[in-house]
Design a protein around this motif. Structure first.
Motif, PDB file in Angstrom:
ATOM      1  N   HIS A 126       0.709  -1.499   0.187  1.00 14.38           N
ATOM      2  CA  HIS A 126      -0.198   0.298   0.246  1.00 14.38           C
ATOM      3  C   HIS A 126       1.115   0.891  -0.335  1.00 14.38           C
ATOM      4  O   HIS A 126       1.960   1.475   1.087  1.00 14.38           O
ATOM      5  N   VAL A 127       0.879   1.860  -1.146  1.00 13.13           N
ATOM      6  CA  VAL A 127       1.468   3.819  -1.444  1.00 13.13           C
ATOM      7  C   VAL A 127       0.926   4.609  -1.753  1.00 13.13           C
ATOM      8  O   VAL A 127      -0.435   4.290  -2.291  1.00 13.13           O
ATOM      9  N   GLU A 128       1.187   5.176  -0.264  1.00 16.57           N
ATOM     10  CA  GLU A 128       0.770   7.030  -0.777  1.00 16.57           C
ATOM     11  C   GLU A 128       1.693   8.187  -0.559  1.00 16.57           C
ATOM     12  O   GLU A 128       2.403   8.236  -0.765  1.00 16.57           O
ATOM     13  N   TYR A 129       1.154   8.704  -1.468  1.00 20.32           N
ATOM     14  CA  TYR A 129       1.419  10.313  -1.351  1.00 20.32           C
ATOM     15  C   TYR A 129       0.917  11.023  -1.074  1.00 20.32           C
ATOM     16  O   TYR A 129      -0.126  11.085  -1.209  1.00 20.32           O
ATOM     17  N   GLU A 130       1.671  12.113  -0.602  1.00 20.18           N
ATOM     18  CA  GLU A 130       1.226  13.258  -0.132  1.00 20.18           C
ATOM     19  C   GLU A 130       2.133  14.435  -0.457  1.00 20.18           C
ATOM     20  O   GLU A 130       3.707  14.667  -0.450  1.00 20.18           O
ATOM     21  N   LEU A 131       2.083  16.075  -0.556  1.00 17.85           N
ATOM     22  CA  LEU A 131       2.859  16.779  -0.137  1.00 17.85           C
ATOM     23  C   LEU A 131       3.415  16.905   0.789  1.00 17.85           C
ATOM     24  O   LEU A 131       2.558  17.115   2.010  1.00 17.85           O
ATOM     25  N   THR A 132       4.249  17.485   0.830  1.00 20.49           N
ATOM     26  CA  THR A 132       5.621  17.884   1.499  1.00 20.49           C
ATOM     27  C   THR A 132       4.940  19.287   1.831  1.00 20.49           C
ATOM     28  O   THR A 132       4.395  20.051   1.706  1.00 20.49           O
ATOM     29  N   ALA A 133       6.283  19.549   3.030  1.00 25.82           N
ATOM     30  CA  ALA A 133       5.793  21.170   3.702  1.00 25.82           C
ATOM     31  C   ALA A 133       6.339  22.180   2.595  1.00 25.82           C
ATOM     32  O   ALA A 133       5.485  22.807   2.596  1.00 25.82           O
ATOM     33  N   LEU A 134       7.027  22.039   2.515  1.00 25.82           N
ATOM     34  CA  LEU A 134       8.031  22.491   0.502  1.00 25.82           C
ATOM     35  C   LEU A 134       6.349  22.488  -0.516  1.00 25.82           C
ATOM     36  O   LEU A 134       6.354  23.147  -0.888  1.00 25.82           O
ATOM     37  N   GLY A 135       6.498  21.617  -0.765  1.00 24.72           N
ATOM     38  CA  GLY A 135       5.297  21.391  -1.105  1.00 24.72           C
ATOM     39  C   GLY A 135       4.249  21.673  -1.342  1.00 24.72           C
ATOM     40  O   GLY A 135       3.035  22.541  -1.938  1.00 24.72           O
ATOM     41  N   GLN A 136       4.117  21.773   0.263  1.00 23.70           N
ATOM     42  CA  GLN A 136       2.611  22.937   0.344  1.00 23.70           C
ATOM     43  C   GLN A 136       2.889  24.079  -0.438  1.00 23.70           C
ATOM     44  O   GLN A 136       1.552  24.948  -0.094  1.00 23.70           O
ATOM     45  N   THR A 137       4.226  24.732  -0.286  1.00 22.57           N
ATOM     46  CA  THR A 137       4.122  26.503  -0.530  1.00 22.57           C
ATOM     47  C   THR A 137       4.370  26.606  -2.000  1.00 22.57           C
ATOM     48  O   THR A 137       3.962  27.390  -1.912  1.00 22.57           O
ATOM     49  N   LEU A 138       3.786  25.400  -2.961  1.00 28.43           N
ATOM     50  CA  LEU A 138       3.515  25.862  -4.286  1.00 28.43           C
ATOM     51  C   LEU A 138       1.466  25.662  -4.537  1.00 28.43           C
ATOM     52  O   LEU A 138       1.060  25.983  -5.410  1.00 28.43           O
ATOM     53  N   ARG A 139       0.991  24.992  -3.769  1.00 23.78           N
ATOM     54  CA  ARG A 139      -0.345  24.870  -3.587  1.00 23.78           C
ATOM     55  C   ARG A 139      -1.057  26.139  -4.260  1.00 23.78           C
ATOM     56  O   ARG A 139      -1.788  25.922  -5.434  1.00 23.78           O
TER      57      ARG A 139
END
Length: 130
Positions: free
Chosen positions: A89-102
């Motif tokens: 079971h693999v899940e993907y999510e935004l990191t804190a850095l990725g969140q800054t691109l939202r």
């Protein structure tokens, strides 16, 4: 590249208009169609499995989605969590850095939806002239 002073010492100043600047590569990565859509989807819906992402991004191939997720993970924008189950079971999510691109990507996406008809009209006029 010029150096800018910060509290910990000199920090390089990046200019994407200069040849060889690493920020150009980053712009290329995060500006790709599939990266924008993956980041946007994870930003809208949070944690997601591969199959759900693929379903949400109509038209993306398994290979392209895999490559995009790996690149985004390498760049520190997406995290990948593997749960030791059978099947895995693999899940993907935004990191804190990725969140800054939202917000910037949301603005770009909204702009494209708002102005797509204008661009289609401009393309048709250009094609008619040429």
């Amino acid at each position: 590249m010029a150096a800018v002073e910060n509290v910990t010492g000199p920090m390089p100043s990046f200019d994407p208009y200069e040849r060889g600047c690493p920020s150009r590569d980053l712009l290329d990565q995060i500006g790709s169609k599939w990266a924008v859509l993956v980041l946007g989807e994870l930003g809208r819906n949070g944690t997601s499995r591969f199959g759900r992402l693929r379903q949400a991004l109509a038209g993306v191939s398994e290979k392209m989605l895999t490559q995009t997720l790996r690149t985004l993970e390498r760049d520190g924008l997406v995290s990948r969590t593997v749960y030791p189950e059978v099947p895995p079971h693999v899940e993907y999510e935004l990191t804190a850095l990725g969140q800054t691109l939202r917000e910037p990507l949301k603005a770009l996406t909204e702009w494209s939806v708002l102005h797509v008809e204008d661009v289609i009209t401009a393309r048709a006029a250009y094609d008619d002239r040429n």
